[in-house]
Structures are given as structure tokens and as C-alpha cells.
Write an enzyme that holds these catalytic residues in place. Sequence first.
Site, mmCIF file in Angstrom:
data_model
loop_
_atom_site.group_PDB
_atom_site.id
_atom_site.type_symbol
_atom_site.label_atom_id
_atom_site.label_comp_id
_atom_site.label_asym_id
_atom_site.label_seq_id
_atom_site.Cartn_x
_atom_site.Cartn_y
_atom_site.Cartn_z
ATOM 1 N N ARG A 254 1.226 52.255 -21.290
ATOM 2 C CA ARG A 254 2.003 52.520 -22.519
ATOM 3 C C ARG A 254 1.078 53.023 -23.627
ATOM 4 O O ARG A 254 1.492 53.752 -24.523
ATOM 5 C CB ARG A 254 2.779 51.270 -22.951
ATOM 6 C CG ARG A 254 3.593 51.451 -24.216
ATOM 7 C CD ARG A 254 4.829 50.544 -24.266
ATOM 8 N NE ARG A 254 4.529 49.183 -23.893
ATOM 9 C CZ ARG A 254 3.981 48.264 -24.711
ATOM 10 N NH1 ARG A 254 3.677 48.587 -25.957
ATOM 11 N NH2 ARG A 254 3.747 47.042 -24.285
ATOM 12 N N TYR B 9 18.098 71.582 -33.144
ATOM 13 C CA TYR B 9 18.666 70.938 -31.956
ATOM 14 C C TYR B 9 19.667 69.840 -32.360
ATOM 15 O O TYR B 9 19.379 69.037 -33.269
ATOM 16 C CB TYR B 9 17.514 70.348 -31.140
ATOM 17 C CG TYR B 9 17.937 69.736 -29.835
ATOM 18 C CD1 TYR B 9 18.361 70.533 -28.773
ATOM 19 C CD2 TYR B 9 17.912 68.367 -29.654
ATOM 20 C CE1 TYR B 9 18.751 69.975 -27.568
ATOM 21 C CE2 TYR B 9 18.295 67.792 -28.449
ATOM 22 C CZ TYR B 9 18.720 68.600 -27.407
ATOM 23 O OH TYR B 9 19.096 68.046 -26.233
ATOM 24 N N LYS C 199 11.694 71.792 -20.718
ATOM 25 C CA LYS C 199 12.150 73.177 -20.614
ATOM 26 C C LYS C 199 11.051 74.080 -20.036
ATOM 27 O O LYS C 199 10.720 73.959 -18.878
ATOM 28 C CB LYS C 199 12.635 73.648 -21.987
ATOM 29 C CG LYS C 199 13.487 72.611 -22.741
ATOM 30 C CD LYS C 199 14.825 72.320 -22.083
ATOM 31 C CE LYS C 199 15.540 71.099 -22.644
ATOM 32 N NZ LYS C 199 15.766 71.091 -24.083
HETATM 33 C C1 LIG Z 1 16.080 70.157 -25.073
HETATM 34 C C2 LIG Z 1 15.610 70.316 -26.453
HETATM 35 C C3 LIG Z 1 15.215 69.217 -27.229
HETATM 36 C C4 LIG Z 1 15.283 67.798 -26.718
HETATM 37 O O1 LIG Z 1 14.428 67.613 -25.641
HETATM 38 P P1 LIG Z 1 14.697 66.520 -24.482
HETATM 39 O O2 LIG Z 1 13.539 66.707 -23.584
HETATM 40 O O3 LIG Z 1 16.022 66.855 -23.867
HETATM 41 O O4 LIG Z 1 14.733 65.198 -25.156
HETATM 42 C C5 LIG Z 1 14.763 69.459 -28.510
HETATM 43 N N1 LIG Z 1 14.694 70.697 -29.001
HETATM 44 C C6 LIG Z 1 15.091 71.777 -28.300
HETATM 45 C C7 LIG Z 1 14.998 73.124 -28.916
HETATM 46 C C8 LIG Z 1 15.551 71.627 -26.992
HETATM 47 O O5 LIG Z 1 15.938 72.700 -26.304
#
Ligand SMILES: *Cc1c(COP(=O)(O)O)cnc(C)c1O
Length: 400
Positions: free
Chosen positions: A56, A109, A206
Site C-alpha cells: 500500500r 470527465y 485508456k
Molecule cells: C476514464 C477517464 C477518467 C477516469 O478514469 P478511470 O480509470 O475510469 O477511473 C478520467 N478522465 C478521463 C478523461 C477519462 O477518459
Amino acid sequence: MKRPTRHPETAAVHGAADLEKNNGPVSTPIYQSSTFEVTDNDEQQRVTATDRYYTRWGNPTNTVAERAVAALEGMEAALTFASGMGAITTTILALLKAGDHIVAQRDIYGGVTKFFSQWLPRLGIETTFVDTNDYDQHARAICPNTRLLYVESPTNPTLRVVDFKKTAALARQHKLISMIDSTFGTPINQHPAEFGIDLVMHSGTKYLSGHADLTCGVICGRLQLMEQIWETRTTLGNCMDPHASWLLIRGLKTLAVRVARQNENAQRVAEFLEQHAKVRRVHYPFLKSHPQHDIAHEQMRGGGGMVTFEVEGTGEDARRASEAMHLFTLATSLGGVESLVSIPVLTSHAMISAEQRQKMGVTEQMVRLSVGIESVEDQIEDLERALEAVPARASVPVGA
Ligand SMILES: *Cc1c(COP(=O)(O)O)cnc(C)c1O
């Protein structure tokens, strides 16, 4: 701020290699361990601030991933989290306290909008949302207790581009911390730190991972801020799992190649859609018709892999077109090697009121594409065929 010393194509492959000795493994080992043995209690006390104490707090595999992303961004340090939202929430809870104020652009977001408007007020932290490209409005919203200027670029799903120089200058002038969600930008297409942005965040779920197989978040910045955030992460506990970290490291090695291909494909897809009779409007930073086209070219190396378009028709037509696609898989999320399609009003912006959506310019006719690395010919063929599902008609009034 440290500038990247290697080209992104090189940093992506070698940033994650941490070989201290010859004949070591070429692939980073996974330290799938929650704890680490020490020889005595003096050592036990010494290791608490390292990545060999308790996972952690830190983990050697996570450290490799963190160094790789910091190198890609040309920043001093990075920290990984279990998700992008984990990175954002932990950072803000680490740096702000009751009575502080945030200025945030309106197009961010959905999860962050919710955190700012529904969660932070419970802790005595208020946010003023401002028009994304109106910097005078940003300046007017700054109060004596403002601590953070929060931006995202390119934005989801409208793909507006934020002027990094103006954002950083405003933050410097008012002694604010500037923070950007650079998920859509990727460290291949943009380096916000070069323009003076303090904190650069990615949903590593992503593009960084790139294969739709993990969730993670990364925040990069200077050491002093990172130490506060690290301290908070050990308390809130949303650290990344070492196995996911290893997947991230593997994904990062192909980041530059993937993004280069996605830039090329998305540009072709955007140009194809722009001349299509059943498409009302295309949003893509590197199209000449894009309102921030010049800024995009100044601060980005590529337009990115995201393309949003509005069908010449109704919301129902947009749904029909998205369901008629085969190569573009109907799924939320983005940034993987595979092409995805989603309808923003039904996914990323479903939790936002119709009125707020209108202010953001998010329409029911919008279709968001995450363009993958497949053949662009096949991608265009899929879109061409899917758009046949939209009935030919004269222009329909906006909002119909
Ligand atoms: C997906 C996304 C997030 C959040 O990320 P997670 O990994 O789903 O928690 C934040 N900002 C943008 C632009 C995103 O596409």
C-alpha cells in the site's frame, strides 16, 4: 521542469526497463507480494518510505511503472493508483482542505464533475465551473481562497483544446496549482509540463495500458507535491496492484507506436466523416474546421485517436448508426488497440442533467469513436455502411 531527454518512441520502450545487472530479465518481474522481509527492526524502520515495506506504501513493480510514466511526461515523479478516479480524488484530498476553492473548466470527465459538485462540498471545498475556452471567465472566478485550477484537454466528448500557456500563466499569476487530465492527449501527443502545468493526470485504463485489460490512474508532478499525494495514498489505500502494474508496463512499451497509428487513422476517419452527407459536424482537433485548430497544432504532436461526430438526424439515428457498426465495438471506454463506439448521452454523460449537457455542447446526435490500430480502410468501410442506417433527409433542427 525537466524536459524529456529521449524521444517518446524510445522512452515508451525503455522507460520501463529497470535492469540493474547483466543477465537480468528483459521483462520487468512482478513483485506479487504485499510485504517485504527485513533483517532487523532498524532496517524495518528505514524501509517505511521505500517501495520495499508494504505494497500500500509502494512496490518495486509499481515503481518501474511510475518512473516510466514520469519519464514519458518529462516530470520529476509519478504515482500510480487503482483507477483514474483514484488518482484524481486522492490528489485533491491531499492538496486541498476545508475552506479551499477550485476553479474547473466545465467540460471535464463526468466522474470528476460529480466529485467536485457532490462530494467536495461535504468537506467544505467549493468549485466554480467556467467556460472551457473563456480565460477571462477563469480569471474572474478566482477568489482569495482558490487553490486549484483544474482542466482537461482534449475534452470528452467535444474534443475542445485547452490553451496550456494561458492556463499555466493564470495559475502562476494567482499562485494556484494547475492540474490537467491529459488522458485524451497521451504523453505522446502532448507534454503539458513543458508549458508550466504542475500536475498531469492520466486514466491509465485508456491509452497508457492500451489493451482494455486493466484499470489504473497515474499522476505526475514535482517531488514536493508528489510526496504529499503519496502520503495520502497510503492512508486512502487506492494503490495499484503489482500485476496490473506489470500489464501497464507492457502496454507502455507500444504506446508511441499505437498512438502514432491512432493519430493517422483518426485523422483519415475525421476527414471521411466531414465530407459525408449524413454527418452534421465532426469534432477533431487536427481538422481545419476545429475552433482551436491553431492551438492544437502548437501544443500537440498529433490529433489523437478520439473522433466525435454528430449525425444529420435525431438521437435515435445516432443510436441506430452506432449499433450498425461491427468493427467499432459498442462499448464505453477508449484508448485500446480495438476501435470502440459509444453514445455520450447514454454513457460518459448519462449522469449529467440535460441542461448541463447543453451548456457543454453534448448533443443526442453525438457519436464518439475511439479509433483503434486496425486498417483504416476497414474502419471507414464500417462507418460508411453503418451510416446507411441513418435515413437520408433534409437538415433536422438541433435538439430534435
Ligand atoms: C476514464 C477517464 C477518467 C477516469 O478514469 P478511470 O480509470 O475510469 O477511473 C478520467 N478522465 C478521463 C478523461 C477519462 O477518459
